[in-house]
Design a protein around this motif. Structure first.
Motif, PDB file in Angstrom:
ATOM      1  N   THR A 115       0.823  -1.232   0.017  1.00 16.49           N
ATOM      2  CA  THR A 115       0.073  -0.068  -0.136  1.00 16.49           C
ATOM      3  C   THR A 115       0.967   1.254  -0.135  1.00 16.49           C
ATOM      4  O   THR A 115       0.687   2.181  -0.737  1.00 16.49           O
ATOM      5  CB  THR A 115      -0.716   0.102   1.420  1.00 16.49           C
ATOM      6  OG1 THR A 115      -1.508  -1.179   1.260  1.00 16.49           O
ATOM      7  CG2 THR A 115      -1.728   1.262   1.091  1.00 16.49           C
ATOM      8  N   ASN A 121      -8.970   3.062 -15.252  1.00 12.99           N
ATOM      9  CA  ASN A 121      -7.820   3.000 -14.508  1.00 12.99           C
ATOM     10  C   ASN A 121      -8.089   4.031 -13.125  1.00 12.99           C
ATOM     11  O   ASN A 121      -7.703   3.599 -12.146  1.00 12.99           O
ATOM     12  CB  ASN A 121      -6.642   3.449 -15.013  1.00 12.99           C
ATOM     13  CG  ASN A 121      -6.065   2.161 -15.856  1.00 12.99           C
ATOM     14  OD1 ASN A 121      -6.196   1.281 -15.315  1.00 12.99           O
ATOM     15  ND2 ASN A 121      -5.370   2.551 -16.972  1.00 12.99           N
ATOM     16  N   GLY A 133     -10.759   2.333 -10.722  1.00 15.37           N
ATOM     17  CA  GLY A 133     -10.429   1.198 -10.228  1.00 15.37           C
ATOM     18  C   GLY A 133      -9.345   1.744  -9.200  1.00 15.37           C
ATOM     19  O   GLY A 133      -9.369   1.029  -8.076  1.00 15.37           O
ATOM     20  N   THR A 134      -8.763   2.776  -9.195  1.00 19.42           N
ATOM     21  CA  THR A 134      -7.611   3.255  -8.361  1.00 19.42           C
ATOM     22  C   THR A 134      -8.674   3.991  -7.108  1.00 19.42           C
ATOM     23  O   THR A 134      -8.099   3.681  -5.984  1.00 19.42           O
ATOM     24  CB  THR A 134      -6.827   4.565  -8.860  1.00 19.42           C
ATOM     25  OG1 THR A 134      -6.030   4.146  -9.922  1.00 19.42           O
ATOM     26  CG2 THR A 134      -5.753   5.048  -7.903  1.00 19.42           C
ATOM     27  N   MET A 170     -10.055   0.908  -5.477  1.00 20.07           N
ATOM     28  CA  MET A 170      -8.827   0.198  -4.790  1.00 20.07           C
ATOM     29  C   MET A 170      -8.818   0.552  -3.414  1.00 20.07           C
ATOM     30  O   MET A 170      -8.287  -0.225  -2.473  1.00 20.07           O
ATOM     31  CB  MET A 170      -7.769   0.150  -5.617  1.00 20.07           C
ATOM     32  CG  MET A 170      -6.267  -0.482  -4.939  1.00 20.07           C
ATOM     33  SD  MET A 170      -5.029  -0.090  -6.109  1.00 20.07           S
ATOM     34  CE  MET A 170      -4.762   1.780  -5.476  1.00 20.07           C
ATOM     35  N   LEU A 213     -13.045  -4.777  -8.615  1.00 17.19           N
ATOM     36  CA  LEU A 213     -12.129  -4.102  -9.114  1.00 17.19           C
ATOM     37  C   LEU A 213     -11.670  -4.607 -10.417  1.00 17.19           C
ATOM     38  O   LEU A 213     -11.639  -5.758 -10.721  1.00 17.19           O
ATOM     39  CB  LEU A 213     -10.671  -4.385  -8.152  1.00 17.19           C
ATOM     40  CG  LEU A 213     -11.013  -3.681  -6.777  1.00 17.19           C
ATOM     41  CD1 LEU A 213      -9.640  -3.899  -5.606  1.00 17.19           C
ATOM     42  CD2 LEU A 213     -11.167  -2.208  -6.831  1.00 17.19           C
ATOM     43  N   GLN A 214     -10.914  -3.664 -11.317  1.00 11.81           N
ATOM     44  CA  GLN A 214     -10.920  -3.634 -12.627  1.00 11.81           C
ATOM     45  C   GLN A 214      -9.764  -4.654 -13.006  1.00 11.81           C
ATOM     46  O   GLN A 214      -9.679  -5.476 -13.994  1.00 11.81           O
ATOM     47  CB  GLN A 214     -10.769  -2.376 -13.330  1.00 11.81           C
ATOM     48  CG  GLN A 214     -12.179  -1.747 -13.391  1.00 11.81           C
ATOM     49  CD  GLN A 214     -12.601  -1.061 -12.093  1.00 11.81           C
ATOM     50  OE1 GLN A 214     -12.046  -1.413 -10.894  1.00 11.81           O
ATOM     51  NE2 GLN A 214     -13.699  -0.346 -11.964  1.00 11.81           N
ATOM     52  N   SER A 215      -8.499  -4.236 -12.742  1.00 11.75           N
ATOM     53  CA  SER A 215      -7.246  -4.750 -13.030  1.00 11.75           C
ATOM     54  C   SER A 215      -6.721  -5.804 -11.836  1.00 11.75           C
ATOM     55  O   SER A 215      -7.140  -5.774 -10.754  1.00 11.75           O
ATOM     56  CB  SER A 215      -6.299  -3.941 -13.170  1.00 11.75           C
ATOM     57  OG  SER A 215      -5.648  -3.182 -12.178  1.00 11.75           O
ATOM     58  N   GLN A 267      -4.879  -3.799  -9.366  1.00 13.40           N
ATOM     59  CA  GLN A 267      -6.053  -3.384  -8.358  1.00 13.40           C
ATOM     60  C   GLN A 267      -6.460  -4.020  -7.221  1.00 13.40           C
ATOM     61  O   GLN A 267      -6.645  -4.089  -5.938  1.00 13.40           O
ATOM     62  CB  GLN A 267      -7.154  -2.561  -9.132  1.00 13.40           C
ATOM     63  CG  GLN A 267      -6.621  -1.256 -10.120  1.00 13.40           C
ATOM     64  CD  GLN A 267      -7.469  -0.973 -10.986  1.00 13.40           C
ATOM     65  OE1 GLN A 267      -8.482  -1.561 -11.232  1.00 13.40           O
ATOM     66  NE2 GLN A 267      -7.157   0.205 -11.680  1.00 13.40           N
ATOM     67  N   GLY A 327      -5.699  -3.646  -3.494  1.00  9.86           N
ATOM     68  CA  GLY A 327      -6.573  -3.322  -2.525  1.00  9.86           C
ATOM     69  C   GLY A 327      -6.891  -4.436  -1.350  1.00  9.86           C
ATOM     70  O   GLY A 327      -7.169  -4.302  -0.265  1.00  9.86           O
ATOM     71  N   LEU A 339       2.979  -2.661  -7.749  1.00 11.29           N
ATOM     72  CA  LEU A 339       2.430  -1.651  -7.414  1.00 11.29           C
ATOM     73  C   LEU A 339       2.981  -0.272  -7.570  1.00 11.29           C
ATOM     74  O   LEU A 339       2.279   0.662  -7.628  1.00 11.29           O
ATOM     75  CB  LEU A 339       1.919  -2.194  -5.890  1.00 11.29           C
ATOM     76  CG  LEU A 339       1.019  -3.386  -6.011  1.00 11.29           C
ATOM     77  CD1 LEU A 339       0.418  -3.636  -4.643  1.00 11.29           C
ATOM     78  CD2 LEU A 339      -0.267  -3.319  -6.909  1.00 11.29           C
TER      79      LEU A 339
END
Length: 335
Positions: free
Chosen positions: A40, A160, A163-164, A167, A193-195, A198, A202, A291
């Motif tokens: 994170t 994106n 998603g961010t 996340m 979550l999309q990717s 992420q 998350g 990340l």
């Protein structure tokens, strides 16, 4: 040929090196802030540095490599820590949750896009990216519907951004609503979550066990990419009454297939504990570096330029996704 390979590797080194340094700093900071965790802190530090000190174009090749390839390798290595006995914990309820969730997201994204005045292509790309696997799904669906580069680029940027935001917020929402329920946390993150990045980021806000199970939900969604591409291809052919080129790459990403093969091996043969421990250690570091790169590549100005209508679209789809996931987790009794 050799010179081209050398030049390509040289181009990767600056961005890769920066991503590794940011990941190491994130890990060190996590010693003082263990509740946040290295992954994170790495992505948050990457976002700050990528939008202030490190905007140089020569870093792009390396950060892109770190974001994509290292994360893909991290997913593959997770296969050494998962067995089909683990996957079976998702059960029919978990599979039903994913299918209904994807259906709701696709229908709602296309409906909201139409109401906001976006083209059908934009709606389809938005639906695919949010329902399946972000940029990868958009890239797979775009040629089947004849979407142009501008449409694809705008939607990838929006997905994106969405998603961010999700996340960073979904782990908090999940903790408030579902307490310590591992499967509920995993379903909410892995099902929305999309990717892949992420999902990993998350879930890392919670714990490594959530990363493993959230990835199972996510991998299952990615497997449905074939179905999504097929449906939209048929829809486009019916709408335009034209022939779509058959020259297209296999829609399931290589790392998903590798993950499944390793999972089969791990389920069939008892691997030595040092081997699985090493895979977990390497996977965690690959994940953290990836990340950090995602954070470094996140251009906040680019999102602002897309305009309020795009932001309203993204926010609306994100709210529908989140509410639908929470409701379906309760309906399907995933806990």
């Amino acid at each position: 040929m050799i010179n081209q390979l050398i030049q390509k590797n040289k181009a990767i080194l600056p961005g890769l090196g920066l991503s590794i340094i940011v990941a190491i700093i994130g890990k060190l900071c996590a010693l003082a802030l263990p509740s946040l965790g290295g992954a994170t802190l790495a992505i948050l530090l990457g976002i700050v540095l990528g939008n202030t000190l490190f905007k140089q174009a020569y870093l792009a090749d390396g950060t892109k490599f770190s974001e994509s390839k290292l994360l893909e390798c991290s997913v593959v290595l997770i296969g050494f820590t998962v067995t089909f006995q683990t996957i079976s914990r998702l059960g029919l309820n978990g599979l039903g949750f994913i299918i209904v969730m994807m259906t709701v997201v696709i229908i709602s994204a296309m409906f909201i896009g139409k109401k906001l005045g976006f083209s059908e292509n934009v709606g389809i790309l938005m639906a695919s990216g949010n329902a399946v696997c972000g940029s990868s799904a958009i890239g797979a669906v775009a040629p089947t519907i004849g979407a142009d580069d501008d449409e694809k680029g705008q939607v990838i940027t929006l997905v994106n951004l969405l998603g961010t935001v999700m996340m960073l917020t979904l782990p908090i929402i999940s903790t408030i609503l579902f307490g310590h329920s591992l499967l509920a946390h995993s379903a909410l993150l892995g099902g929305t979550l999309q990717s892949v990045g992420q999902v990993v980021a998350g879930a890392s806000l919670l714990n490594q066990e959530t990363v493993r199970y959230a990835m199972l939900f996510k991998i299952t969604r990615i497997l449905f990419l074939v179905v999504v591409v097929f449906i939209f291809q048929k829809r486009h052919k019916k709408r335009t009454d034209s022939t779509v080129s058959k020259k297209r790459s296999f829609p399931i990403p290589w790392y998903v297939l590798a993950f499944l093969l390793i999972c089969i091996l791990n389920s069939s043969v008892s691997l030595p504990k040092p081997f699985s421990d090493s895979a977990h250690f390497i996977s965690t570091w690959f994940e953290t570096v990836a990340l950090a790169a995602i954070g470094l590549r996140l251009d906040l100005k680019k999102f602002i330029k897309e305009g309020p209508r795009f932001l309203i679209y993204g926010l609306s789809v994100g709210i529908v996704q989140t509410l639908a996931a929470i409701l379906l987790i309760i309906i399907f009794k995933i806990n």
